[in-house]
Scaffold this motif. Structure first.
Motif, short mmCIF file in Angstrom:
data_model
loop_
_atom_site.label_atom_id
_atom_site.label_comp_id
_atom_site.label_asym_id
_atom_site.label_seq_id
_atom_site.Cartn_x
_atom_site.Cartn_y
_atom_site.Cartn_z
N PHE A 563 0.85 -1.20 0.00
CA PHE A 563 0.00 0.00 0.00
C PHE A 563 0.88 1.24 0.00
O PHE A 563 2.09 1.19 0.17
N ASN A 564 0.22 2.38 -0.22
CA ASN A 564 0.90 3.69 -0.22
C ASN A 564 2.09 3.72 -1.18
O ASN A 564 3.16 4.19 -0.83
N GLN A 565 1.90 3.20 -2.39
CA GLN A 565 3.00 3.26 -3.36
C GLN A 565 3.25 4.71 -3.76
O GLN A 565 2.33 5.52 -3.83
N SER A 566 4.50 5.01 -4.05
CA SER A 566 4.90 6.28 -4.64
C SER A 566 5.83 5.96 -5.80
O SER A 566 6.02 4.80 -6.17
N THR A 613 9.29 -0.47 4.85
CA THR A 613 9.32 0.65 3.93
C THR A 613 10.47 0.41 2.96
O THR A 613 11.64 0.42 3.36
#
Length: 875
Positions: A563-566, A613
């Motif tokens: 989740f929360n890919q950048s 992360t």
């Protein structure tokens, strides 16, 4: 601006050439012609005014055309023989500049500004003023001549203020009220002669000078008779001789000495209260300058840090920050006002203080009680001593800053100024304070710290399970609380014969913690271990309990999510599985496919939880993440999922264009896929129907179907196998310790004592079909997440049987020893065999079987194989 010739006399030839070349490039681009139209000398004045020390440009206002070829430019000054500055321009590639005499030195240079040449002079001197003539020699024309005048402005000197007796002063006075005074402003120098004026603020008082001689100008101002309004007035003298030079000025202040006429303390209309802070004001009027006010108490001057002063016109105000004490009642406070310029007796106002005060509270134990020797079960009485005027209306008690709730049934009572604590407990330890209040405020005592001594107790409320393999050391940490904190620890191991003490050299003690290094010699040491603490009050009633269990590798992680890919990072979170009885940590390998080769680009490890992360990645790229748990016994099965990074910020996303031809192809492929799905469904329905007929025929004829062999590495669930009771359709097999035949045959200890484990877990369908969406496997074998409370059966694996024995009929099944506590190792079943000791909760019964589990013997109808025996035991 174009500079030609030399910038200053004495500079090098390179500087001269640079200036002249710039002149020729812009002024004479093709030849030595002057650019532009015919110039009109009337466009520029022939008189130049400049301030000494600054820069002047003396114009050469000659009419030139763009066809004129300049040979020579020179300047002369009236009163000085010969040229003062010249430039020879006959050779454009090598112009020559000359400065004659000592008039300019290196301060002069040729400067073209606009359409005319100028003589630029820097750092002007007063002697530079005068009449100048310039000559411009032009080929095939008469020499052109122009005249200019340079006027030098010399600023006047700074004004000085003189008193009536001729002394230079910065302050006028001091003078007394009614005096008449005269004050003179003197200015020396200045060309032209300056104008000297007197001002009061912005108002002109006097512009007429009384004296102008020998570069000196004087202007005298007369004031009087003086009144109080003159006090503190600012007067300034200004001298101006040109609008190009700012005025020179000098300011003075008129001082007058006036004694104060009144002084008064502004008394409050209520008594002062001890502990409160008051702002008491004293006012003095009609003093010029305003009177200085001081405060006095008990014959001593009060520190200025407690005072703030203020001036309002001719009134002085002084505010005293005063906090009265009990002893100040009836004492006198004084305010003094006096001039700082005139010696005189100060004006005094006095105030005799009326002081009330809030309660003064002190707390102590009742007589006969020892604050440092209170144990659980004792009675304690605290006494509050109060001194206040008037008497306090409210008495309250606080424990750890929280108000005490009185409850006789709980042993907490109040009587008068005392607090009674009956049969105290350790929860009543801490600080106690007493509060008393009257109409003027409240008082609080200093705290008394009550330390109730009590028997130690274990901080861990539940039994602690620790995993370890044979021959391993495991550290057990016993944490207790008790008062006093000087704890003596003792450790015990629970055996069938009872509790056996552990020698003191096996554990250490520090403060409220004891650490035991427990060595697991063999399976007999998988037992309960207890820890007791003892202090001056007594010994623990309930010990800290530990259960040492067989350890293994951790289970795989479950429910891993990206989740929360950048564009540069991914965030991954998983649920941890069973830790195998040991402390586990978590890791992830990050892979990227590059030209068909899988590259391991990053490794991450997290100690606390499987939350990662992963940064430093490339944008718009797909990655394979391989996530695992690890303890001292090894790694779990890796969970593999895919993740991707987003496009970089600002990068356009290219959408694949769909042409008409491509659209037709997509439609054809979709239709073919749909037809294939229909065919598969029809065939599946027919196959299921045929299978049901075969099974029904087998049941009618009594035909026995063969059993699949049990292999330690087969991770299988039995949800869809016919003939298995419904309760057992969710069994899962885990291989915990693989058997190494070669290692076993070469190791004598292993031949005799090693125990191999195979786990059979029943989840009753609770964790059915748990799996990750992409690349990740289920948590635990076949989707079962294992934990310490799973119903696990350990079956005996006999590796010593020969091939001949394997071909014989299997031995009768012998019920295993029943265990009452989870997980507790059972005793050995015999030396020649390798055995597994079952750890089960409740009344589950483990089975032990002789024979190789990898070989499936022919069995009679009343025989049950290893798998079926395990399943039967849990029905």
């Amino acid at each position: 601006m174009i500079h030609g010739g030399m910038r200053r006399a004495g500079v090098g030839l390179a500087g001269v050439l640079h200036g002249v070349l710039l002149l020729l490039m812009l002024l004479l681009p093709a030849s030595r012609h002057v650019t532009g139209a015919t110039l009109d000398p009337k466009d520029h004045p022939d008189t130049v005014k400049a301030v000494v020390g600054e820069t002047a440009r003396i114009p050469c206002l000659v009419p030139l055309t763009d066809t004129d070829n300049i040979y020579f430019i020179s300047w002369t000054k009236r009163g000085i023989a010969g040229r003062v500055f010249s430039v020879d321009m006959r050779e454009p590639d090598n112009p020559q500049a000359f400065v004659a005499g000592q008039l300019f030195g290196s301060r002069a240079e040729l400067d073209f500004q606009g359409r005319f040449p100028y003589l630029k002079v820097e750092d002007l001197l007063e002697k530079d003023a005068g009449h100048y003539t310039c000559q411009v020699e032009i080929r095939k024309k008469r020499t052109q001549v122009a005249e200019s005048t340079l006027k030098i402005i010399v600023p006047p000197g700074d004004p000085t203020i003189l008193s009536e007796d001729g002394r230079e002063v910065d302050i006028l006075g001091p003078y007394n009220e009614g005096d008449t005074i005269s004050v003179t402003c003197r200015v020396i120098g200045g060309q032209p002669s300056p104008r000297v004026s007197w001002f009061q603020e912005q108002q002109v008082l006097d512009e007429e000078a009384e004296q102008r001689e020998k570069q000196v100008v004087k202007n005298t101002l007369r004031l009087g008779p003086l009144t109080r309004e003159h006090f503190g007035t600012n007067y300034s003298c200004q001298a101006v001789n040109s609008d190009q030079v700012g005025p020179r000025s000098k300011e003075v202040t008129l001082q007058m000495y006036l004694k104060p006429l009144t002084v008064e303390i502004k008394k409050p209309d209520h008594p002062l209260v001890v502990g409160r802070q008051y702002n008491i004001t004293c006012e003095s009027r009609h003093g010029l300058p305003p009177a200085d006010i001081t405060w006095w108490f008990l014959g001593k001057k009060i520190n200025a840090t407690q005072i703030s002063n203020e001036i309002r016109g001719n009134t002085s105000l002084s505010t005293l920050r005063f906090q009265p004490k009990v002893k100040n009642a009836g004492e006198e406070l004084q305010c003094h006002a006096e001039s700082s310029k005139i010696k005189h007796a100060p004006l005094v106002d006095s105030w005799r203080l009326e002081v009330h005060y809030a309660p003064d509270v002190r707390l102590e134990m009742a007589p006969g009680l020892d604050l440092h020797n209170v144990r659980e079960g004792d009675d304690v009485t605290l006494v509050c001593h109060v001194k206040a005027i008037p008497e306090p209306k409210i008495i309250s008690w606080y424990h750890k800053l929280m108000e005490v709730n009185y409850d006789a049934s709980a042993g907490i009572e109040r009587s008068g100024y005392s607090l009674h604590l009956r049969n105290v407990t350790r929860r009543q330890s801490g600080s106690y304070t007493c509060h008393a209040s009257n109409i003027y405020g409240s008082g609080e005592s200093h705290p008394i710290i009550l330390n109730v001594m009590y028997v130690p107790y274990c901080t861990e409320k539940e039994k602690v399970y620790r995993g370890a393999a044979k021959k391993d050391d495991v550290e057990l940490e016993c944490n207790v609380k008790g008062s006093p904190g000087n704890i003596t620890f003792s450790w015990f191991i629970l055996t069938p014969e009872g509790s056996q003490p552990i020698p003191e050299e096996n554990y250490t003690t520090q403060d409220l913690t004891s650490r035991l290094t427990y060595h697991v010699h063999d399976e007999e040491y998988y037992r309960n271990v207890t820890c007791y603490g003892e202090n001056l009050v007594g010994k623990m009633e309930e010990p800290c309990e530990f259960q040492v269990t067989p350890a293994g590798k951790p289970d795989p992680l479950d429910n891993c999510t990206v989740f929360n890919q950048s564009s540069e990072a991914l965030f991954v979170y998983c649920f941890p599985g069973y830790n195998g009885g040991l402390k586990q940590h978590f890791g992830v390998h990050v892979y990227e496919d590059a030209e068909g080769i899988r590259l391991n680009i990053k490794n991450h490890t997290e100690i606390s939880e499987p939350k990662f992360t992963v940064d430093g990645l490339r944008a718009e790229t797909e990655y394979l993440l391989s996530i695992y748990a690890e303890n001292s016994k090894g790694k779990s099965e890796e969970r593999k999922i895919y993740g991707f990074t987003l496009p970089a910020v600002g990068r356009p996303v290219h959408i694949f264009p769909i042409t008409p031809v491509l659209g037709v192809l997509i439609g054809v492929v979709g239709a073919l896929v749909l037809v294939a799905i229909v065919v598969v469904v029809v065939m599946k329905l027919k196959g299921d129907s045929r299978r049901e007929r075969i099974l029904r025929h087998v049941a009618e004829q009594g035909i026995k179907l063969p059993q699949a062999p049990l292999h330690p590495k087969d991770d299988a669930t039995y949800e869809n196998v016919d003939g298995i009771p419904p309760k057992l359709k969710h069994a899962n097999i885990y291989e915990t310790v693989p058997y190494d035949k070669e290692k076993s045959s070469n190791n004598e200890d292993s031949e005799k004592d090693d125990v191999e484990y195979a786990e059979l877990t029943f989840n009753n369908g609770k964790n059915k079909n748990k799996s990750n969406k992409r690349g990740g496997g289920p948590g635990g074998a076949n989707g079962v997440i294992r934990n310490a409370d799973d119903n696990t059966i350990y079956a005996t694996i006999d590796h010593t049987r020969t091939e001949a024995q394997n071909q014989q009929q299997p031995q009768p099944l012998i019920p295993h020893q029943q265990h009452q506590q989870h997980p507790q190792a059972a005793s050995k079943q015999g030396k020649p065999k390798k055995q597994v000791y079952v750890a089960q909760p409740g009344n589950k019964t483990g089975k032990h079987v002789a024979g190789d589990p990898n070989v499936q013997p022919q069995r009679e109808a009343d025989e049950i194989p290893l798998m079926d025996a395990a399943l039967e035991s849990s029905v």
